[in-house]
Design a protein around this motif. Structure first.
Motif, PDB file in Angstrom:
ATOM      1  N   VAL A 103       0.954  -1.444   0.083  1.00  0.00           N
ATOM      2  CA  VAL A 103      -0.124   0.114  -0.172  1.00  0.00           C
ATOM      3  C   VAL A 103       1.021   1.184  -0.041  1.00  0.00           C
ATOM      4  O   VAL A 103       2.126   0.998   1.224  1.00  0.00           O
ATOM      5  N   LEU A 104       0.503   1.925  -1.010  1.00  0.00           N
ATOM      6  CA  LEU A 104       1.062   2.909  -1.462  1.00  0.00           C
ATOM      7  C   LEU A 104       1.240   4.181   0.786  1.00  0.00           C
ATOM      8  O   LEU A 104      -0.338   4.492   0.847  1.00  0.00           O
ATOM      9  N   LEU A 105       2.108   4.631   0.937  1.00  0.00           N
ATOM     10  CA  LEU A 105       2.035   5.548   2.044  1.00  0.00           C
ATOM     11  C   LEU A 105       1.508   7.150   1.776  1.00  0.00           C
ATOM     12  O   LEU A 105       1.014   8.248   2.268  1.00  0.00           O
ATOM     13  N   GLY A 106       2.486   7.699   0.762  1.00  0.00           N
ATOM     14  CA  GLY A 106       2.279   8.889  -0.194  1.00  0.00           C
ATOM     15  C   GLY A 106       3.813   9.632   1.051  1.00  0.00           C
ATOM     16  O   GLY A 106       3.890   9.124   1.886  1.00  0.00           O
ATOM     17  N   THR A 107       4.177  10.989  -0.638  1.00  0.00           N
ATOM     18  CA  THR A 107       5.031  11.483   0.961  1.00  0.00           C
ATOM     19  C   THR A 107       4.994  11.869   1.808  1.00  0.00           C
ATOM     20  O   THR A 107       5.897  11.437   2.847  1.00  0.00           O
ATOM     21  N   GLY A 108       3.808  12.444   2.499  1.00  0.00           N
ATOM     22  CA  GLY A 108       3.752  12.940   3.770  1.00  0.00           C
ATOM     23  C   GLY A 108       3.454  11.913   4.650  1.00  0.00           C
ATOM     24  O   GLY A 108       3.778  11.843   5.890  1.00  0.00           O
ATOM     25  N   GLY A 109       2.363  10.362   3.832  1.00  0.00           N
ATOM     26  CA  GLY A 109       2.872   8.912   5.257  1.00  0.00           C
ATOM     27  C   GLY A 109       4.090   8.810   5.081  1.00  0.00           C
ATOM     28  O   GLY A 109       4.675   8.261   6.395  1.00  0.00           O
ATOM     29  N   LEU A 110       5.344   8.827   4.108  1.00  0.00           N
ATOM     30  CA  LEU A 110       6.430   8.258   4.592  1.00  0.00           C
ATOM     31  C   LEU A 110       7.194   8.605   5.358  1.00  0.00           C
ATOM     32  O   LEU A 110       8.245   7.976   6.355  1.00  0.00           O
TER      33      LEU A 110
END
Length: 209
Positions: A103-110
């Protein structure tokens, strides 16, 4: 000599976000060579992971490096280093290993995940303060040993060695700023019968509460 914060025991924590595993490993490293050797060890251990991102602050904070290791630019290494610098802890390296969960987390999630991983491992580690200290030695009779040990402890000293021969020789470290106070109490407690010898002066670890 200037005091600073560091850790000595290797510490590891794990954080899971949307099935991605983030394994944070922290180790005491004093030089860039130490940090690079640690990184290679983690890359070898976690060879099957998608990312082994790292950040380190060595040489008492004078040298800092980081890497996103394939993650989008600015989402891993820099946030990791920001947490390290913000903590005030130096002479450490942290590797965060990520096993992708699909599942991709996105830049903010990373950014949040890598930051949290470093925060968690720092909170789990035992932080010590390296303090300008003196290593002292006191020779006493057996009858004075117990009272001397109590005095050393009361003055914040840490006993490092005790030799039992004809007399008892106690070696201990104490903060440099506390030496004068210890000398005064030693004189008062033992009516000037005991004196200490300065063995060395160096930075010594004291637990940071």
């Amino acid at each position: 000599m200037k005091e600073y914060l560091t850790v000595f025991e290797q510490t590891q924590t794990e954080y899971v976000e949307k099935r991605s595993r983030f394994i944070a490993t922290l180790r005491h490293c004093e030089t860039e060579a130490d940090a690079n050797a640690f990184l290679e060890e983690m890359r070898s251990k976690y060879w099957d992971a998608r990312h082994n991102c790292f950040a380190y602050s060595v040489n008492r904070g004078k040298l800092c490096r980081f890497s996103d290791d394939g993650e989008p630019h600015g989402t891993a290494g820099k946030p990791m280093l920001d947490v390290i610098v913000g903590s005030g802890v130096t002479d450490i390296a942290v590797v965060v290993t990520r096993y992708f969960g699909g599942v991709l987390l996105g830049t903010g999630g990373l950014v949040r995940a890598y930051s949290k991983s470093v925060q968690d491992v720092l909170q789990s580690a035992e932080v010590v303060k390296m303090v300008p200290s003196a290593v002292l030695s006191v020779c006493c009779d057996y009858t004075d040993h117990g009272k001397l040990v109590n005095l050393i402890t009361a003055c914040g000293g840490n006993i490092t060695d005790t030799q039992f021969t004809q007399n008892v020789t106690v070696e201990f470290c104490i903060r440099a700023e506390d030496v004068d106070g210890f000398q005064k109490k030693l004189t008062e407690t033992f009516s000037a019968r005991l004196k200490f010898e300065v063995i060395s002066e160096k930075l010594m670890p004291f637990k940071e509460i």
